[in-house]
Write a protein that holds these residues in place. Structure first.
Motif, mmCIF file in Angstrom:
data_model
loop_
_atom_site.group_PDB
_atom_site.id
_atom_site.type_symbol
_atom_site.label_atom_id
_atom_site.label_comp_id
_atom_site.label_asym_id
_atom_site.label_seq_id
_atom_site.Cartn_x
_atom_site.Cartn_y
_atom_site.Cartn_z
ATOM 1 N N ARG A 1 33.505 32.576 29.734
ATOM 2 C CA ARG A 1 32.215 33.078 29.272
ATOM 3 C C ARG A 1 31.575 32.114 28.288
ATOM 4 N NH1 ARG A 1 31.552 38.917 30.023
ATOM 5 N NH2 ARG A 1 29.813 38.686 28.563
ATOM 6 N N THR A 2 30.275 32.041 28.363
ATOM 7 C CA THR A 2 29.518 31.238 27.396
ATOM 8 C C THR A 2 28.746 32.142 26.440
ATOM 9 O OG1 THR A 2 27.663 31.114 28.959
ATOM 10 C CG2 THR A 2 29.277 29.318 29.006
ATOM 11 N N THR A 3 28.899 33.452 26.619
ATOM 12 C CA THR A 3 28.246 34.424 25.740
ATOM 13 C C THR A 3 29.305 35.334 25.152
ATOM 14 O OG1 THR A 3 27.893 35.932 27.599
ATOM 15 C CG2 THR A 3 26.120 34.387 27.085
ATOM 16 N N ARG A 4 28.916 36.134 24.184
ATOM 17 C CA ARG A 4 29.847 37.059 23.557
ATOM 18 C C ARG A 4 30.268 38.144 24.543
ATOM 19 N NH1 ARG A 4 27.834 38.337 17.363
ATOM 20 N NH2 ARG A 4 28.031 36.194 16.552
ATOM 21 N N GLY A 5 31.437 38.686 24.288
ATOM 22 C CA GLY A 5 31.938 39.747 25.147
ATOM 23 C C GLY A 5 33.326 39.433 25.651
ATOM 24 N N ARG A 6 34.040 40.454 25.988
ATOM 25 C CA ARG A 6 35.415 40.280 26.467
ATOM 26 C C ARG A 6 35.397 39.694 27.871
ATOM 27 N NH1 ARG A 6 39.895 45.157 26.916
ATOM 28 N NH2 ARG A 6 41.634 43.865 27.673
ATOM 29 N N PRO A 7 36.114 38.590 28.091
ATOM 30 C CA PRO A 7 36.146 38.003 29.441
ATOM 31 C C PRO A 7 36.859 38.928 30.424
ATOM 32 C CG PRO A 7 37.723 36.914 28.014
ATOM 33 C CD PRO A 7 36.919 37.819 27.130
ATOM 34 N N ARG A 8 36.371 38.928 31.649
ATOM 35 C CA ARG A 8 36.950 39.786 32.680
ATOM 36 C C ARG A 8 38.095 39.068 33.399
ATOM 37 N NH1 ARG A 8 31.749 41.005 36.221
ATOM 38 N NH2 ARG A 8 31.727 38.715 36.076
ATOM 39 N N THR A 9 39.009 39.865 33.956
ATOM 40 C CA THR A 9 40.066 39.320 34.812
ATOM 41 C C THR A 9 39.527 39.243 36.234
ATOM 42 O OG1 THR A 9 41.787 40.282 33.417
ATOM 43 C CG2 THR A 9 42.423 39.583 35.629
ATOM 44 N N LEU A 10 39.674 38.076 36.854
ATOM 45 C CA LEU A 10 39.153 37.846 38.197
ATOM 46 C C LEU A 10 40.308 37.651 39.180
ATOM 47 C CD1 LEU A 10 36.410 35.228 37.212
ATOM 48 C CD2 LEU A 10 36.128 37.713 37.460
ATOM 49 N N TYR A 11 40.080 38.083 40.422
ATOM 50 C CA TYR A 11 41.120 38.002 41.455
ATOM 51 C C TYR A 11 40.582 37.240 42.662
ATOM 52 C CZ TYR A 11 43.372 41.445 38.529
ATOM 53 O OH TYR A 11 43.940 42.084 37.447
ATOM 54 N N THR A 12 41.432 36.343 43.178
ATOM 55 C CA THR A 12 41.038 35.472 44.275
ATOM 56 C C THR A 12 42.115 35.473 45.350
ATOM 57 O OG1 THR A 12 39.988 34.029 42.635
ATOM 58 C CG2 THR A 12 40.246 33.131 44.853
ATOM 59 N N ALA A 13 41.705 35.454 46.603
ATOM 60 C CA ALA A 13 42.663 35.336 47.704
ATOM 61 C C ALA A 13 43.241 33.926 47.721
ATOM 62 C CB ALA A 13 41.977 35.636 49.032
ATOM 63 N N VAL A 14 44.533 33.827 47.965
ATOM 64 C CA VAL A 14 45.185 32.521 48.080
ATOM 65 C C VAL A 14 44.844 31.932 49.438
ATOM 66 C CG1 VAL A 14 47.417 31.361 48.287
ATOM 67 C CG2 VAL A 14 47.047 33.067 46.492
ATOM 68 N N THR A 15 44.210 30.773 49.410
ATOM 69 C CA THR A 15 43.835 30.098 50.651
ATOM 70 C C THR A 15 44.645 28.836 50.897
ATOM 71 O OG1 THR A 15 42.113 28.801 49.546
ATOM 72 C CG2 THR A 15 41.467 30.956 50.445
ATOM 73 N N GLY A 16 45.492 28.460 49.924
ATOM 74 C CA GLY A 16 46.285 27.243 50.071
ATOM 75 C C GLY A 16 45.571 26.006 49.598
ATOM 76 N N LEU A 17 44.279 26.106 49.318
ATOM 77 C CA LEU A 17 43.528 24.976 48.792
ATOM 78 C C LEU A 17 43.857 24.797 47.310
ATOM 79 C CD1 LEU A 17 40.099 25.721 50.521
ATOM 80 C CD2 LEU A 17 41.896 24.137 51.276
ATOM 81 N N PRO A 18 43.642 23.607 46.758
ATOM 82 C CA PRO A 18 44.020 23.368 45.359
ATOM 83 C C PRO A 18 43.446 24.374 44.381
ATOM 84 C CG PRO A 18 43.478 21.300 46.434
ATOM 85 C CD PRO A 18 43.134 22.383 47.406
ATOM 86 N N GLU A 19 42.220 24.815 44.623
ATOM 87 C CA GLU A 19 41.592 25.744 43.689
ATOM 88 C C GLU A 19 42.036 27.193 43.906
ATOM 89 O OE1 GLU A 19 38.719 25.176 47.171
ATOM 90 O OE2 GLU A 19 40.117 23.960 45.988
ATOM 91 N N ALA A 20 42.775 27.452 44.951
ATOM 92 C CA ALA A 20 43.239 28.816 45.229
ATOM 93 C C ALA A 20 44.666 28.774 45.757
ATOM 94 C CB ALA A 20 42.316 29.520 46.229
ATOM 95 N N SER A 21 45.549 28.195 44.935
ATOM 96 C CA SER A 21 46.952 28.044 45.295
ATOM 97 C C SER A 21 47.812 28.874 44.350
ATOM 98 C CB SER A 21 47.354 26.568 45.222
ATOM 99 O OG SER A 21 48.724 26.400 45.499
#
Length: 216
Positions: free
Chosen positions: A71-91
């Motif tokens: 976050r770049t603003t005030r507030g509690r950051p959220r937890t995010l969920y991503t499917a594993v695709t095997g790519l470097p950004e989703a491993s």
């Protein structure tokens, strides 16, 4: 037997299949590939605690990863969920370890049987090791035809389930197979599930990528 005729592993619940499907769709879209628990609750109609439990099982299986929102603003950051695709950004570390273990077991078995690996090469051999173990863990009995680049999964263990669930099940299983092959790294990609002539039929078509595409 679980909802929708599923009975195997972390995706033994149809609710988990729905969550995975939503995450795969998000990963394929332009923009933000992650989803929050609130967004998954809204899309599925499930209670937040139930969604959390399903996500925990999916993370333990190496199918989903979580991250904290930047976050770049005030507030509690959220937890995010991503499917594993095997790519470097989703491993997933779990998925990487499963692939490595499959390769080690495959090498051991080939030494015991004095067999060579796939004629498609070393990397493809390890991809097929990982894919075979993933499918067996999911309740399938895969038969791989390297000449025609197909994976025969007939009889499909989900054929007795609700017919309306089948398209989503096929999409999710194809996405998982694509992730496993990408995580293992190599020239093979799961391209599609062939249109079945009978409900119990299931054949996945693989594709051999050009060497330049693999290197990229």
């Amino acid at each position: 037997m679980a909802n929708g005729g599923l009975a195997y592993g972390p995706i033994s619940s149809y609710s988990r299949v729905r969550i995975l499907h939503l995450l795969f769709v998000a990963a394929s879209e332009q923009g933000r590939p992650e989803r929050t628990i609130g967004e998954l609750c809204e899309a599925t109609g499930l209670h937040a605690n139930t969604v959390r439990e399903h996500l925990q099982r999916l993370m333990e299986g190496g199918y989903v990863i979580q991250s904290i929102e930047r976050r770049t603003t005030r507030g509690r950051p959220r937890t995010l969920y991503t499917a594993v695709t095997g790519l470097p950004e989703a491993s997933s570390p779990v998925a990487r370890e499963k692939v490595a273990e499959a390769a080690r077991r495959g090498d051991l078995l080939r030494r015991m049987l004095a067999e060579e690996g796939s004629e498609l090469g070393r990397d493809a051999t390890y991809q097929l090791d990982a894919l075979t173990e993933h499918l067996e863990e999911s309740g399938f009995e895969p038969i791989i035809d390297e000449e025609h680049l197909t994976v025969e999964l007939t009889p499909c263990p989900h054929a007795a389930g609700a017919p309306e669930h089948r398209p989503m099940l096929c999409q999710v299983h194809l996405g998982l197979m694509q992730g496993v092959l990408a995580q293992a790294g190599g020239p093979l990609k799961a391209e599609c599930v062939q249109a079945p002539q009978r409900p119990e039929e299931c054949t996945v078509q693989l594709r051999l990528l050009p060497a330049r595409a693999v290197a990229a």
